[in-house]
Design an enzyme around this catalytic site. Structure first.
Site, short mmCIF file in Angstrom:
data_model
loop_
_atom_site.label_atom_id
_atom_site.label_comp_id
_atom_site.label_asym_id
_atom_site.label_seq_id
_atom_site.Cartn_x
_atom_site.Cartn_y
_atom_site.Cartn_z
CB CYS A 87 -4.21 8.81 -2.48
SG CYS A 87 -5.89 8.31 -2.88
CG HIS A 334 -4.12 3.14 -1.39
ND1 HIS A 334 -3.34 4.10 -0.76
CD2 HIS A 334 -4.76 3.80 -2.42
CE1 HIS A 334 -3.52 5.27 -1.37
NE2 HIS A 334 -4.37 5.11 -2.36
#
Lengths: 406, 100
Positions: A87, A334
């Site tokens: 991420c 996200h």
């Protein structure tokens, strides 16, 4: 000595969400085209492309991502690289782009963050994301919400906070997201909403968790003074820290050593303190992650983040340092490889005063972006400064384009 | 979890060393939205365990009841099936923790 200041001259994101009508190519093109158009430079000025992407291989069966997007964006034959750090892929791509400019290889480069997640089923996405963890973690059947749930439990025990205190983070970020017309979720939530949402990995509930998202973000950065507008944003620190891949191998479950180290180095390089930061985008993949981030970045004293969030210390209209004006990962969404770049785009807009309805600070000077990969195995911290070029040769009048959405 | 016969064989040689070791559960969660291949087991608890020799591990709890879900509970490492057979019909085994 060469001028090492690096400036953002173009910054854009697509809308974030379940974008079933859009392919990864289309998302990349939209973000890149808008960032480039804002920068006032042409495709021929872009000397290299850096791509932050995590799941292109596992979910899209597409590797060789650098060339894939260079072709799509009509940048071939310039060098193109895909950076993968779970991420934190976006933050790591930005860090490497900055390093290449500092090394004198290029003057102007583009950084694309992109992820297409909602084409796949939830169990497949959960499995693919666990590639960021360790073999032992995968064998235990734990998920990323599960790993952060373990951190939440450790934090709750150590600092005597309740599930309702975690929920305050989601309430704040959904409030901020309600002003962001590109956010995946534009609705507000209450503590009661969070508490009654379905349990994902105890003590974390659905509304403690960031969603699965499609989206792209793009930056154009340069050290070429001839194309830097008079008012701009410079990147004054770019740091990366790492830690063990597996959560259980760490000495602390209530702080990320990777992020603390990156923050310490970034503050030192930038010559600023936490109290100088006007606005920050932090990696709130789960509510507990923002509490830990606030402490690792020294915005809160250790063990005090929940109290500070509840007091409104980081809320627009109330606080001094506004945290996650975009809505954060929680409300804005996200798309993992895009997040680090989207954070930088958001800080750029907040410092430039071009954030529109989501503008949360006035005349802000210093911004920060904190991007985490895995359960903290890697973290990047970037610090940005509103800058006025004294002797800029202004090539184009700087203006924000009206963006077209899919 | 992606497995191959060679990977399982290599890993299995190390796993046996943990069987029978005791330790304490430090933190736990209940995974209610599992990864692929774990769906038939969910919901299931996973915890961080500190073995008596100091080694830290992560693993599923087995043969548990509600009252076992608290920090400090004593556990013993056992060898159990992790998921169903992989496409090559190899059954993956791993360490799980049983409250004592």
């Amino acid at each position: 000595m060469r001028n090492e200041s690096i400036f953002i001259i173009g910054a854009s994101t697509t809308r974030f969400g379940e974008l079933w009508n859009s392919s990864p190519r289309e998302l990349a093109k939209e973000a890149f085209t808008n960032a480039l158009s804002q920068s006032g430079v042409g495709v021929s000025n872009i000397e290299a492309l850096y791509v932050g992407n995590m799941l292109g291989g596992m979910l899209g069966h597409q590797e060789n991502i650098g060339s894939f997007y260079a072709e799509e964006l009509s940048l071939s034959p310039v060098p193109a690289f895909r950076l993968e750090a779970a991420c934190a892929s976006g933050g790591v791509a930005l860090h490497n782009a900055i390093n290449s400019i500092k090394a004198g290889l290029y003057k102007t480069v583009a950084i694309l963050g992109i992820e297409k997640m909602t084409d796949a089923g939830g169990d497949l996405v959960a499995s693919a994301l666990m590639a960021a963890g360790s073999d032992e973690e995968r064998g235990s059947g734990i998920t990323f919400p599960g790993l952060y749930a373990l951190m939440a439990q450790a934090y709750m025990q150590q600092y005597k906070i309740k599930e309702e205190d975690l929920a305050e983070v989601s309430v704040k970020n959904h409030y901020h997201g309600s002003f962001n017309h590109k956010a995946q979720f534009r609705f507000q939530v209450s503590i009661a909403d969070v508490m009654k949402s379905s349990r994902i990995a105890d003590p974390l509930k659905l509304l403690d968790c960031s969603p699965v998202t499609d989206g792209a973000a793009c930056l154009v950065i340069t050290r070429d003074e001839s194309i830097i507008p008079k008012n701009s944003v410079s990147i004054i620190a770019s740091e990366v820290g790492t830690d063990t891949l597996a959560l259980h191998k760490r000495s602390s479950f209530t702080s990320l050593r990777s992020a603390k180290e990156a923050a310490k180095q970034a503050y030192a390089k930038a010559g600023v303190k936490a109290t100088d930061v006007d606005v920050a985008e932090v990696h709130d993949c789960f509510s507990i992650a923002e509490l830990i981030a606030l402490e690792d970045l020294e915005f809160s004293e250790v063990g005090r983040a929940a109290v500070d969030v509840k007091k409104g210390k980081f809320t627009r209209g109330k606080g001094k340092t506004i945290v996650n004006p975009s809505g954060g990962l929680k409300a804005c969404g996200h798309p993992v490889g895009a997040t680090g770049i989207k954070q930088a785009v958001e800080i750029y807009e907040q410092l430039m005063g071009t954030a529109g309805d989501k503008q949360s600070v006035k005349n802000a000077k210093i911004g920060l972006a904190h991007n985490v990969g895995g359960s903290g195995a890697i973290a990047t911290v970037h610090i940005f400064k509103k800058s006025k070029m004294q002797s800029a040769k202004i090539k184009t009048k700087f203006k924000v384009q009206n963006l077209q959405y899919f | 979890m992606i497995t191959t016969p060679v990977k399982l064989w290599r890993r299995g040689k190390k796993l046996v060393n943990h069987i029978g070791k005791t330790g304490k559960l430090l933190y736990w969660t209940i995974v209610r939205v599992p990864p692929k291949n774990f769906a038939d087991q969910a919901p299931y608890p996973v915890g961080i365990v500190r073995l008596d020799d100091g080694e830290m591990m992560v693993g599923q709890l087995v043969d548990w009841t509600e009252r076992d879900l608290k920090s400090g509970v004593k556990v013993v490492a056992v060898m159990r099936r992790v998921t169903h057979e992989d496409p090559e019909n190899i059954i993956p085994y791993g360490i799980k923790f049983k409250p004592v």
